[in-house]
Design an enzyme around this catalytic site. Structure first.
Site, PDB file in Angstrom:
ATOM      1  N   GLU A 198      83.051  40.730  17.602  1.00  0.00           N
ATOM      2  CA  GLU A 198      82.558  39.348  17.686  1.00  0.00           C
ATOM      3  C   GLU A 198      83.298  38.720  18.850  1.00  0.00           C
ATOM      4  O   GLU A 198      84.488  38.422  18.753  1.00  0.00           O
ATOM      5  CB  GLU A 198      82.864  38.591  16.391  1.00  0.00           C
ATOM      6  CG  GLU A 198      82.364  39.262  15.121  1.00  0.00           C
ATOM      7  CD  GLU A 198      80.858  39.168  14.955  1.00  0.00           C
ATOM      8  OE1 GLU A 198      80.224  38.361  15.660  1.00  0.00           O
ATOM      9  OE2 GLU A 198      80.311  39.923  14.134  1.00  0.00           O
ATOM     10  N   CYS A 212      83.912  29.946  19.292  1.00  0.00           N
ATOM     11  CA  CYS A 212      83.098  30.901  20.058  1.00  0.00           C
ATOM     12  C   CYS A 212      81.657  30.450  20.161  1.00  0.00           C
ATOM     13  O   CYS A 212      80.984  30.739  21.146  1.00  0.00           O
ATOM     14  CB  CYS A 212      83.185  32.270  19.405  1.00  0.00           C
ATOM     15  SG  CYS A 212      82.725  32.259  17.674  1.00  0.00           S
TER      16      CYS A 212
HETATM   17  P1  NAD Z   1      92.070  37.883  22.453  1.00  0.00           P
HETATM   18  O1  NAD Z   1      91.070  38.943  22.709  1.00  0.00           O
HETATM   19  O2  NAD Z   1      93.122  37.648  23.449  1.00  0.00           O
HETATM   20  O3  NAD Z   1      92.825  38.138  21.060  1.00  0.00           O
HETATM   21  C1  NAD Z   1      92.156  38.381  19.844  1.00  0.00           C
HETATM   22  C2  NAD Z   1      93.026  39.244  18.947  1.00  0.00           C
HETATM   23  O4  NAD Z   1      93.192  40.516  19.569  1.00  0.00           O
HETATM   24  C3  NAD Z   1      94.443  38.691  18.761  1.00  0.00           C
HETATM   25  O5  NAD Z   1      94.873  38.971  17.446  1.00  0.00           O
HETATM   26  C4  NAD Z   1      95.248  39.486  19.766  1.00  0.00           C
HETATM   27  O6  NAD Z   1      96.611  39.578  19.450  1.00  0.00           O
HETATM   28  C5  NAD Z   1      94.571  40.841  19.683  1.00  0.00           C
HETATM   29  N1  NAD Z   1      94.750  41.696  20.854  1.00  0.00           N
HETATM   30  C6  NAD Z   1      95.143  41.353  22.100  1.00  0.00           C
HETATM   31  N2  NAD Z   1      95.174  42.439  22.889  1.00  0.00           N
HETATM   32  C7  NAD Z   1      94.772  43.492  22.141  1.00  0.00           C
HETATM   33  C8  NAD Z   1      94.561  44.873  22.394  1.00  0.00           C
HETATM   34  N3  NAD Z   1      94.775  45.401  23.598  1.00  0.00           N
HETATM   35  N4  NAD Z   1      94.105  45.660  21.390  1.00  0.00           N
HETATM   36  C9  NAD Z   1      93.837  45.146  20.178  1.00  0.00           C
HETATM   37  N5  NAD Z   1      94.039  43.839  19.866  1.00  0.00           N
HETATM   38  C10 NAD Z   1      94.491  43.018  20.834  1.00  0.00           C
HETATM   39  O7  NAD Z   1      91.226  36.564  22.189  1.00  0.00           O
HETATM   40  P2  NAD Z   1      91.789  35.079  21.994  1.00  0.00           P
HETATM   41  O8  NAD Z   1      91.963  34.483  23.333  1.00  0.00           O
HETATM   42  O9  NAD Z   1      92.909  35.061  21.056  1.00  0.00           O
HETATM   43  O10 NAD Z   1      90.563  34.407  21.236  1.00  0.00           O
HETATM   44  C11 NAD Z   1      89.617  33.676  21.900  1.00  0.00           C
HETATM   45  C12 NAD Z   1      88.386  34.516  22.208  1.00  0.00           C
HETATM   46  O11 NAD Z   1      87.807  34.964  20.998  1.00  0.00           O
HETATM   47  C13 NAD Z   1      87.310  33.725  22.905  1.00  0.00           C
HETATM   48  O12 NAD Z   1      86.735  34.496  23.939  1.00  0.00           O
HETATM   49  C14 NAD Z   1      86.288  33.483  21.818  1.00  0.00           C
HETATM   50  O13 NAD Z   1      84.982  33.260  22.292  1.00  0.00           O
HETATM   51  C15 NAD Z   1      86.404  34.714  21.008  1.00  0.00           C
HETATM   52  N6  NAD Z   1      85.945  34.482  19.629  1.00  0.00           N
HETATM   53  C16 NAD Z   1      84.764  35.032  19.228  1.00  0.00           C
HETATM   54  C17 NAD Z   1      84.271  34.793  17.947  1.00  0.00           C
HETATM   55  C18 NAD Z   1      82.955  35.372  17.480  1.00  0.00           C
HETATM   56  O14 NAD Z   1      82.699  35.345  16.285  1.00  0.00           O
HETATM   57  N7  NAD Z   1      82.108  35.879  18.362  1.00  0.00           N
HETATM   58  C19 NAD Z   1      84.999  33.981  17.083  1.00  0.00           C
HETATM   59  C20 NAD Z   1      86.186  33.431  17.532  1.00  0.00           C
HETATM   60  C21 NAD Z   1      86.650  33.696  18.792  1.00  0.00           C
END
Ligand code: NAD
Length: 545
Positions: free
Chosen positions: A282, A316
């Site tokens: 997502e 999001c």
């Molecule tokens: P992010 O991808 O930086 O982090 C998300 C999660 O992934 C965190 O727990 C982070 O610690 C972890 N993570 C970071 N690097 C990783 C790796 N290499 N391997 C595995 N896990 C890792 O995202 P963010 O900036 O924290 O969140 C915001 C983003 O999330 C925005 O782009 C938003 O649109 C998206 N989002 C999407 C939805 C949806 O349902 N489509 C919902 C909420 C947020």
């Protein structure tokens, strides 16, 4: 870091420049609402072994220190999977209705104890209480839906067999095992427990890596779910740097449920693919709202405020591109800008603010960069356009930009802040083409007095959800229907049948009766082929599926 209290911030003791008024505070401080004893109790739920490193989090509303949390290592992640794997078979052996009863009890506990988690969500994210409440609503809806409907989704289904009457075929659903669940900070209750509920009711265990910034909310939800009857080892929570322990979660998972940025999602997908385990992703969006010429402009303006500024745009499915029919653009923008300028910003731990703070310096910097670059390149600010350090370290005014052109980053990149760009269109075809001109495909919103026309436009939009005459809540809250993204916005869906079946393996059990599916009763191969050929023709003629 400052020692300001949320109340001092919210009541505007520090002065309040013109525009966006400060909301009254709730009289309680972050420190009193989330006291050290509560933090220590919740933090004890993190899976760590040995001498862990410690990471500190900060309350975005005020910049106060919030929590010291133990950091799990990749070895701790392995230990978490071991514990979860041991607990899972006994849980999976329970009848679905017993597992579903846990979700229904959790629903009631959550509603009763919502104030506790509203404080935590506000303290960890800085969002307004109303937006924190959206998470409570979303989780309660998912708990009710899967609590009531899981049995139907998971029960054995009888299908037509290879040979009618003679082959008895059923499709069964088996749990995947242990789900690796990685969640972001922006909707910490909904995106940790909300997504875990269908995994649990399908008979799985879960190892969850919430974002460190919002780990307390996930830990609180875990406590509540255990109180509702979930065996404690079934939900492990590991905390640590994403790039360090995220890959370890993917490495041990039987299936990965990831919510976060498109960039990280690609990395997760590649790691899961290399192990041949499935993943639902997502991801981000650059969502559009279309205001058609016949829209009710007052409703649309109020809807645009929700669409663009809920959780300060850190959602999001929030709208960052607003497309308005030229004939109503001036009238609509006047109403929308006025509502936006009147939104009350605030950081009190109480209802009353229309928008809270951004979560971090990183989000504030990204938002500021998008707006400043666009303005420098010729965009016009219709509302907002500046940070509000007088209210708290990461506050930014809800902002409307006009005259945004393709070379500006804000035009195509996800801002993930309270910023929307306005575009005008003359025909529906233009609006649809512009809305679809993005690699993302998460959510969109269409406003018209004619719902049938709204649905016809919706069918042409390449997004996983479309809301007609609502911002995002109509589709997101319709939890029996799938929700997720097309294109760069993701793979797979949460909610509905897809949202639970992704956590299962399909198993077909076919029982053959009386005759084999092979030459028999003295038929040679040629005769068998001839009998079967006739049989195939008859099955088609009888319209057997
Ligand atoms: P992010 O991808 O930086 O982090 C998300 C999660 O992934 C965190 O727990 C982070 O610690 C972890 N993570 C970071 N690097 C990783 C790796 N290499 N391997 C595995 N896990 C890792 O995202 P963010 O900036 O924290 O969140 C915001 C983003 O999330 C925005 O782009 C938003 O649109 C998206 N989002 C999407 C939805 C949806 O349902 N489509 C919902 C909420 C947020």
């Amino acid at each position: 870091m400052s020692d300001l209290t949320a109340d001092a911030v919210a009541t505007g003791h520090l002065g309040n420049p013109a525009g966006n008024p400060a909301a009254p505070g709730g009289g309680r401080t972050v420190a009193s609402a989330v006291p050290p004893a509560l933090v220590a109790r919740l933090a004890a739920g993190i899976t760590v072994t040995g001498e862990p490193g410690v990471v500190e989090t900060v309350a975005p509303l005020t910049g106060e220190r919030l929590a010291s949390l133990a950091q799990s290592t990749p070895a701790d992640v392995e230990a978490a999977f071991l514990l979860a794997r041991r607990a899972q078979p006994a849980w999976a052996a329970l009848p679905v209705r017993r597992r579903a009863a846990v979700l229904l009890r959790f629903h009631d506990l959550l509603i009763k104890r919502q104030d506790e988690v509203l404080d935590l969500v506000q303290a960890e994210t800085g969002k307004a209480r109303l937006h924190a409440f959206e998470e409570v609503m979303a989780v309660a809806m998912a708990a009710r839906h899967y609590g009531r409907a899981a049995h139907g989704y998971l029960r054995d289904k009888r299908h037509g067999g290879a040979l009618p009457v003679l082959t008895h075929a059923i499709e069964a659903r088996r749990p995947k095992g242990v789900i690796g669940h990685i969640s972001p900070w922006n909707y910490p209750l909904e995106l940790s427990v909300g997504d875990a509920l269908p995994a649990f009711v399908a008979g799985n265990a879960v190892v969850n890596k919430p974002d460190t910034q919002t780990a307390l909310t996930a830990l609180w939800a875990r406590e509540l779910l255990v109180e509702a009857g979930l065996p404690a080892d079934l939900w492990q929570i590991v905390v640590g740097d994403g790039p360090v322990i995220g890959p370890a979660v993917v490495e041990h998972a039987d299936y990965v449920s990831f919510t976060g940025s498109t960039r990280t999602g690609r990395d997760v997908a590649q790691r899961a693919a290399a192990r041949l385990v499935g993943a639902s992703l997502e991801l981000g969006g650059k969502n559009a709202m279309l205001v058609l010429a016949d829209a009710d402009l007052d409703r649309a303006a109020a809807g645009a405020v929700r669409a663009c500024f809920s959780s300060a745009g850190q959602l999001c499915i929030s709208v960052e591109r607003l497309m308005v029919h030229r004939s109503v653009a001036d009238a609509f923008l006047e109403k929308f800008a006025e509502r936006t300028r009147n939104l009350r910003l605030g950081g009190g731990l109480a209802y009353g603010a229309d928008m809270g703070s951004l979560v971090s310096a990183r989000q504030l910097d990204a938002t500021t960069r998008h707006v400043d670059e666009a303005v420098k390149a010729g965009a016009t600010v219709l509302a907002g356009g500046r940070a509000r350090p007088d209210l708290g370290p990461f506050f930014y005014e809800p902002t409307i930009l006009d005259g945004v052109t393709p070379e500006m980053a804000v035009c195509a990149e996800e801002t993930f802040g309270p910023v929307v760009s306005v575009y005008r269109f003359d025909t529906e075809d233009q609006a649809v083409a512009a809305a679809n001109a993005t690699p993302y495909g998460l959510n969109s919103s269409v406003w018209t007095r004619d719902p049938r026309r709204g649905r016809a436009v919706a069918a042409r939009l390449r997004t996983g959800t479309v809301n007609v005459n609502e911002a995002y809540g109509a589709a997101y809250g319709s939890v029996a229907s799938p929700m997720g993204g097309m294109g760069d916005s993701g793979l797979g869906r949460r909610h509905g049948a897809e949202g639970i079946l992704r956590f299962t393996e399909a198993q077909t059990i076919a029982t053959q009766r009386l005759i084999p599916i092979a030459p028999s009763f003295g038929l040679d191969d040629r005769q068998f082929a001839s009998v079967m050929t006739g049989g195939l023709r008859v099955l088609k003629a009888l319209r057997i599926k």
